[in-house]
Design an enzyme around this catalytic site. Structure first.
Site, PDB file in Angstrom:
ATOM      1  CG  ASP A   1      -1.933  -0.620   1.127  1.00 33.74           C
ATOM      2  OD1 ASP A   1      -2.302  -1.132  -0.002  1.00 33.74           O
ATOM      3  OD2 ASP A   1      -2.797  -0.791   2.262  1.00 33.74           O
TER       4      ASP A   1
HETATM    5  C1  BGC Z   1       0.182   1.173   6.365  1.00 31.20           C
HETATM    6  C2  BGC Z   1       0.094   0.080   5.623  1.00 31.20           C
HETATM    7  C3  BGC Z   1      -1.599  -0.001   5.342  1.00 31.20           C
HETATM    8  C4  BGC Z   1      -2.016   1.145   4.722  1.00 31.20           C
HETATM    9  C5  BGC Z   1      -3.475   1.190   4.456  1.00 31.20           C
HETATM   10  C6  BGC Z   1      -0.149   2.621   5.740  1.00 31.20           C
HETATM   11  O1  BGC Z   1       0.135   3.602   6.438  1.00 31.20           O
HETATM   12  O2  BGC Z   1       1.850   1.475   6.427  1.00 31.20           O
HETATM   13  O3  BGC Z   1       0.359  -1.070   6.023  1.00 31.20           O
HETATM   14  O4  BGC Z   1      -1.693  -1.022   4.544  1.00 31.20           O
HETATM   15  O5  BGC Z   1      -1.537   2.343   5.582  1.00 31.20           O
HETATM   16  O6  BGC Z   1      -4.256   1.377   5.729  1.00 31.20           O
HETATM   17  C1  NOJ Z   2      -1.525  -3.678   5.689  1.00 29.45           C
HETATM   18  C2  NOJ Z   2      -2.722  -3.606   4.562  1.00 29.45           C
HETATM   19  O1  NOJ Z   2      -3.814  -4.281   5.630  1.00 29.45           O
HETATM   20  C3  NOJ Z   2      -2.569  -4.570   3.512  1.00 29.45           C
HETATM   21  O2  NOJ Z   2      -3.792  -4.455   2.762  1.00 29.45           O
HETATM   22  C4  NOJ Z   2      -1.332  -4.183   2.646  1.00 29.45           C
HETATM   23  O3  NOJ Z   2      -1.010  -5.156   1.856  1.00 29.45           O
HETATM   24  C5  NOJ Z   2      -0.063  -4.233   3.770  1.00 29.45           C
HETATM   25  N1  NOJ Z   2      -0.209  -3.520   4.641  1.00 29.45           N
HETATM   26  C6  NOJ Z   2       1.123  -3.629   2.831  1.00 29.45           C
HETATM   27  O4  NOJ Z   2       1.124  -2.376   2.543  1.00 29.45           O
END
Ligand code: BGC
Ligand code: NOJ
Length: 807
Positions: free
Chosen positions: A483
């Site tokens: 993400d």
């Molecule tokens: C986090 C991710 C997460 C994303 C969506 C980001 O700040 O680092 O792990 O999936 O937010 O909520």
């Molecule tokens: C947490 C999120 O819930 C997931 O959808 C994502 O793939 C990982 N972070 C990696 O960014």
């Protein structure tokens, strides 16, 4: 350093000091009513949705940490204390917290009084039951004053924290007998209320926070508890709470039980009122009647235990390694069930208001629990697929209460659709139930434009095919699994969220090698499914696209020693030796080796060796290397994190199993096992002081080698790590995996293991599998004494078979 121990027979983790390095929590409830509970009884409850139906209040990031929960105070005339130590923090003579399967027992002892509280949500019940047992262990009669306490949330957890100009005027309660009812907003649009009751006559109560605490006092020193006298307050606005006051006398050796029930009720519009202004309490009373004695509570508790015994019986291992066994047999499976229920919504790191159910997250979570609750997995898949769009794209998240796609975050994450294939295929392989493919499933919840589930898979596959970039690789869209690799975001405004800011996908050349690998793996699954269904033309059509993808990766996705990660907006390489930072990333190594792309040419071996060399460290495999030391506007959030944390070279545990499976498929059992142990919580128990989070569940992230404090974990519980690690250990390392026509047994274990046994219930048959690792005898698989060809045990008619496997 340890702060407790595993009790594997009871399936509990026993915490022996309240001062754990971070609150160590557990989850109560398994269907509609849920609670989070820490080892000092902090936490909160909600009905279905931690945002829209918050029942009790919790303040995240509070000082001190984890303040607020369901508290009991005991005033024995000399001191005031709580069985869970907090909030009073009065030193206890003894303390113990046992976190078990959807229940928690907290016990405190002080000056000849023992107070034990059992917390659980009975099956099929919209309430948390708290059985308090007070025992006089001294030889003199004790007179105690017992106060219960919890604080109501005004239902919507988000506005509860911000709209004070309204909130301070809306609160309403009713008190009848020993029950305190919370009915804020019930007279207008809400048709639900909550209640807190005890199965004995009470000697008083409080429902107004200020009266109970005193305006300038905190949880640890409520004025009414210190005074030993309730305020008999009735809340009007401000902050409604619920506190019972009970005077208890205990003779030497005597024990008394009190059953407290915190419940939730929904009433139909026409049944809301008993009389003008007085709520209809019928349903609350019916629930209370079910738990009005300690015996009834014990019976309900036994039912919960049996329920869990049965769930955990589906897959068990005896490997001779107690750490592995307790993870596989108990905790890893338990955590998978928790992620089924909560996705990424409510934990001690997820506030319950930020995220609902994730499209990709929930599909991946499914591989961790589908064997336990296939019917609920089926329903989940349909809910998820119903938030897809006709072009195959999908809402990234949906709210559990409404099951509607979440407009705030929208869609455009181009990996999302492919995960649906994983979910559906896993479900069918487990159950053999192909009928799910014929289900009519809507788009964006609109039934008038429904298509079959199989069609949803086709358009998922085609979403990648229809969104290829200049190298024939998948366009990344808003982001892929990572993400934070925001290649189309270009945000320079700190007030923008990386996740939701407008993306410049028009004209973008940003492509993802991670989606490429994903597409090959689940594209093959799609092809196999088509063949099983006799749809050979469709299979052939899909095969061409998969083959083309493999070629594209070999030609444009290989950096010499590893797979590239991506191409950026401008078409420049990401995850290449040519880059200054972020030269190598884990995701594409995991997925392209799982897809075995370029295996004959040695690409897989090279890529996996590069992972070992560049990404592996003492505590696990980091996400990328070198970490980003500066903000890179064309990469986005990944470069916003300090080095070694989260997506910037943290050990992002979710993706470690991808490499482990890559190693298994490449035949390197030793390395696979070594990686598995590094992040597996039971093996980290001895370094709990460093690791910080619970030693019984996986955390999303462990600080990587470049971090300030390598080895320190964060974001425990709600992470795809749970499902992926269970999937990897059970199906790839131990190697017992369901297939359309039978059960595959194909272990990949270190050479010094003598073997192991697995008991696996699969479509009505119990397979007692004994695996022997022995070079000096005949290899093969015997089912009830008869040798079979290959490694797929065909479907059995009998209720149990014994399988011997020699490797
Ligand atoms: C986090 C991710 C997460 C994303 C969506 C980001 O700040 O680092 O792990 O999936 O937010 O909520
Ligand atoms: C947490 C999120 O819930 C997931 O959808 C994502 O793939 C990982 N972070 C990696 O960014």
């Amino acid at each position: 350093m340890k702060f407790g121990y595993f009790d594997d027979v009871a399936k509990e983790y026993v915490i022996t000091t309240p001062e754990t390095p971070w609150p160590w929590i557990n989850y109560l409830g398994n269907e509609d009513f849920f609670s989070l509970i820490s080892n000092t009884a902090g936490g909160y409850s909600f009905y279905k949705d931690a945002k829209f139906r918050r029942i009790t209040r919790y303040r995240y990031n509070n000082v001190p940490m984890d303040n607020g929960g369901r508290y009991f105070y005991i005033n024995d005339g000399n001191s005031v204390w709580s069985p869970g130590w907090k909030p009073c923090k009065t030193p206890l003579d003894n303390y113990e917290c046992r976190h078990g399967m959807n229940y928690t027992k907290i016990k405190g002892e002080k000056d000849g009084i023992s107070a034990e509280v059992l917390f659980f949500v009975p099956l099929k019940t919209w309430a948390e039951v708290q059985k308090v047992t007070l025992t006089n262990t001294s030889n003199e009669t004790k007179k105690l004053k017992l106060f219960s306490f919890m604080e109501w949330a005004l239902w919507n957890a988000a506005t509860d924290m911000e709209n004070f100009q309204r909130n301070f005027s809306t609160g309403e309660v009713e008190i009848e007998g020993s029950t305190i009812y919370h009915k804020t907003e019930y007279k207008e649009r809400r048709d639900h209320y909550a209640y807190y009751s005890v199965n004995t006559e009470i000697d008083g109560y409080d429902t107004d926070r200020e009266t109970f605490f005193g305006l300038y006092n905190g949880f640890h020193e409520p004025q009414k508890v210190l005074e030993g006298k309730p305020g008999m307050s009735v809340a009007h606005g401000w902050s409604p709470v619920a506190s019972h006051y009970i005077e208890v006398e205990l003779k030497p050796g005597e024990s008394k039980d009190f059953v407290f029930v915190l419940g939730y009720v929904e009433n139909a519009q026409e049944e809301k009122w008993e009389s003008k202004g007085i709520i209809n309490k019928t349903k609350a009373k019916a629930t209370l009647a079910k738990f009005d004695t300690a015996e009834k509570v014990d019976a309900a508790f036994d039912e919960l235990k049996t329920y869990w015994e049965e769930l955990l019986d589906v897959y068990t291992v005896d490997s001779g390694d107690e750490k592995l066994d307790r993870m596989v047999n108990i905790w890893n499976q338990y955590q998978c069930m928790i992620t089924f229920n909560f996705s990424r919504s409510a934990s001690y790191f997820e506030s319950g208001i930020g995220r609902g159910m994730g499209f990709r997250d929930s599909n991946q979570d499914l591989i961790g629990f589908v064997h336990q609750i296939p019917e609920r997995a089926r329903e989940r898949i349909i809910d998820i697929a119903s938030t897809q769009f006709p072009d195959g794209g999908c809402y990234h998240q949906y709210q559990p209460l409404t099951k509607r796609g979440n407009n705030d975050i929208g869609g455009g994450f181009n990996d999302d659709p492919m995960w649906l294939i994983l979910g559906v295929v896993s479900y069918i392989k487990e159950t053999g139930d192909f009928s799910i493919l014929d289900e009519m499933v809507p788009f964006d919840n609109d039934m008038s434009v429904a298509k079959t589930m199989f069609d949803h898979l086709t358009i998922s596959f085609d979403h990648v095919v229809n969104n290829l970039g200049p190298h024939g690789l998948p366009l990344i869209g808003r982001a892929d699994w990572n993400d934070c690799l925001n290649l189309n975001c270009f945000s320079n405004d700190p007030n923008e969220s990386f996740q939701t800011t407008e993306n410049k996908t028009e004209g973008s050349k940003a492509e993802s090698l991670m989606i490429a690998g994903l597409f090959v793996v689940y594209g093959r699954d799609y092809i196999e499914l088509c063949n099983v269904l006799g749809k050979t033309e469709e299979a052939a059509r899909a095969q061409k696209h998969v083959d083309a993808m493999i070629e594209a990766v070999k030609q444009h996705g290989w950096d010499g020693d590893w797979y590239l990660r991506a191409y950026d907006y401008y078409g420049k390489k990401v995850g290449s030796k040519e880059n200054k930072e972020g030269q190598i990333f884990i995701e594409s190594q995991g997925w392209c080796t799982m897809a075995e792309i370029g295996k004959e040419e040695g690409m897989c071996t090279k890529a996996l060796d590069s992972v070992k060399e560049r990404l592996d460290c003492e505590y696990g495999i980091v996400l990328n290397n070198p970490p980003f030391s500066e903000y890179v506007v064309e990469y986005g959030e990944i470069s916003s994190y300090p080095a070694g944390y989260k997506e910037n070279a943290g050990i992002f545990c979710h993706n470690n199993p991808w490499v482990i499976i890559g190693e298994v498929l490449n035949g390197n059992a030793e390395r696979a096992w070594d990686y598995f142990k590094k992040i597996c919580p039971a093996y980290l128990e001895d370094i709990s002081d460093l690791h910080k989070t619970e030693p019984y569940v996986y955390s999303q992230m462990i600080a990587g080698k470049d971090a300030f404090k390598p080895g320190e974990a964060k974001n425990s519980w709600l992470t795809g790590t749970a499902a992926w690690n269970f999937y990897t250990i059970s199906q790839y390392i131990l190697g017992v995996r369901p297939d359309y026509n039978g059960l595959i047994v194909d272990p990949c274990i270190p050479s010094d293991w003598k073997g192991f046994t697995v008991n696996r219930k699969f479509r009505g048959t119990l397979y007692n599998i004994e695996v022997v690792n022995n070079d000096s005898v005949e290899k093969g698989i015997w089912v009830d004494g008869n040798k079979i060809e290959g490694n797929v045990i065909p479907m059995q008619k009998s209720s149990a078979v014994s399988v011997k496997v020699v490797i």
